[in-house]
Design an enzyme around this catalytic site. Structure first.
Site, PDB file in Angstrom:
ATOM      1  N   ASP A   8       0.794  -1.229   0.000  1.00  0.00           N
ATOM      2  CA  ASP A   8       0.000   0.000   0.000  1.00  0.00           C
ATOM      3  C   ASP A   8       0.831   1.287   0.000  1.00  0.00           C
ATOM      4  O   ASP A   8       0.587   2.191   0.808  1.00  0.00           O
ATOM      5  CB  ASP A   8      -0.972  -0.004   1.193  1.00  0.00           C
ATOM      6  CG  ASP A   8      -1.962  -1.163   1.141  1.00  0.00           C
ATOM      7  OD1 ASP A   8      -1.888  -1.963   0.191  1.00  0.00           O
ATOM      8  OD2 ASP A   8      -2.802  -1.277   2.054  1.00  0.00           O
ATOM      9  N   LYS A 106      -6.907  -4.975  -3.161  1.00  0.00           N
ATOM     10  CA  LYS A 106      -7.652  -5.555  -2.040  1.00  0.00           C
ATOM     11  C   LYS A 106      -8.624  -4.529  -1.501  1.00  0.00           C
ATOM     12  O   LYS A 106      -8.486  -3.331  -1.756  1.00  0.00           O
ATOM     13  CB  LYS A 106      -6.681  -6.016  -0.945  1.00  0.00           C
ATOM     14  CG  LYS A 106      -5.869  -4.883  -0.367  1.00  0.00           C
ATOM     15  CD  LYS A 106      -4.789  -5.401   0.559  1.00  0.00           C
ATOM     16  CE  LYS A 106      -4.009  -4.271   1.170  1.00  0.00           C
ATOM     17  NZ  LYS A 106      -4.816  -3.302   1.930  1.00  0.00           N
ATOM     18  N   CYS A 151      -2.068  -3.182   7.513  1.00  0.00           N
ATOM     19  CA  CYS A 151      -1.903  -4.029   6.333  1.00  0.00           C
ATOM     20  C   CYS A 151      -0.579  -4.776   6.293  1.00  0.00           C
ATOM     21  O   CYS A 151      -0.525  -5.921   5.836  1.00  0.00           O
ATOM     22  CB  CYS A 151      -2.135  -3.193   5.080  1.00  0.00           C
ATOM     23  SG  CYS A 151      -3.865  -2.667   4.981  1.00  0.00           S
TER      24      CYS A 151
END
Ligand code: VGL
Ligand code: ZN
Length: 208
Positions: A8, A106, A151
């Site tokens: 990310d 995701k 994450c």
């Protein structure tokens, strides 16, 4: 075979972004340098529809940081972030995207969040990352990025569970720290479960 997992590295998680992580942008040059050391570089991208259930704005009177029950799972509510196709969902502009072999998105299902790059938070659906890594012959993964306490942590723990030798590149990750100490706690938990905690220079100073 080892793979670098970039978690990310998106504008919304960097300073000035919608869900900014302190110093989030400082890991981008480390990611660019580390890419040279890996046969395979895979990135994840948080990629939510606008009606995503993790956004406080989609729940009357709720504010970011509050926790609700979202279809049976505890869910921390977040500011609107990483909406599919939006500016903030893009990778950081200085990230060397040419060095990334494959991207897995995701958080696309509005009914469930997905911190891990492998599965949603209910472990109901896989993103395909695990099968992909196994098809490529990967046995060891090195995880870095944003955010350490969400994450990055859940990706590393799922990687372990899937049987990959898993390392967290600690200095190449930054966390949210919603509560003081969350990042330290996350690193401790990863370590206890079997994740190796390493620093980027251990990879950058080697000749291989
Ligand atoms: C993340 C909160 C919400 C992360 C993503 O990338 O750690 N955190 N969505
Ligand atoms: Zn998200």
């Amino acid at each position: 075979m080892k793979a670098l997992l970039l978690i990310d590295l998106q504008i919304d998680f960097c300073p000035g972004g919608a869900l900014e992580v302190q110093e989030g942008d400082q890991v981008i040059p480390i990611a660019n340098a580390l890419m040279e050391k890996f046969d395979l570089v895979v990135a994840t991208q948080d990629w939510h529809p606008a009606n995503h259930g993790s956004f406080a704005a989609n729940h009357p009177w709720r504010k970011p940081g509050q926790v609700i029950d979202l279809h049976g799972l505890q869910q921390v509510l977040w500011p609107i972030h990483c909406v599919q196709g939006s500016f903030g969902a893009n990778f950081h502009p200085t990230l060397n995207q040419a060095g990334i072999t494959k991207v897995f998105v995701k958080g696309t299902d509005p009914t469930i969040d997905s911190y891990s790059g492998f599965f949603d938070n209910g472990h109901r659906k896989a993103t395909g990352l695990g099968d992909y890594l196994k098809e490529q012959g990967v046995t060891a993964v090195f995880v870095m990025g944003l955010a350490t306490d969400y994450c990055v942590k859940f990706t590393a723990l799922d990687a372990l569970e899937l049987g990959f030798a898993t390392s967290l590149i600690e200095d190449a990750s930054r966390g949210v720290n919603l509560k003081d100490g969350d990042v330290d706690q996350a690193v401790r938990e990863m370590k206890e479960k079997g994740v190796s905690i390493i620093q980027s220079d251990e990879l950058l100073s080697s000749n291989s």
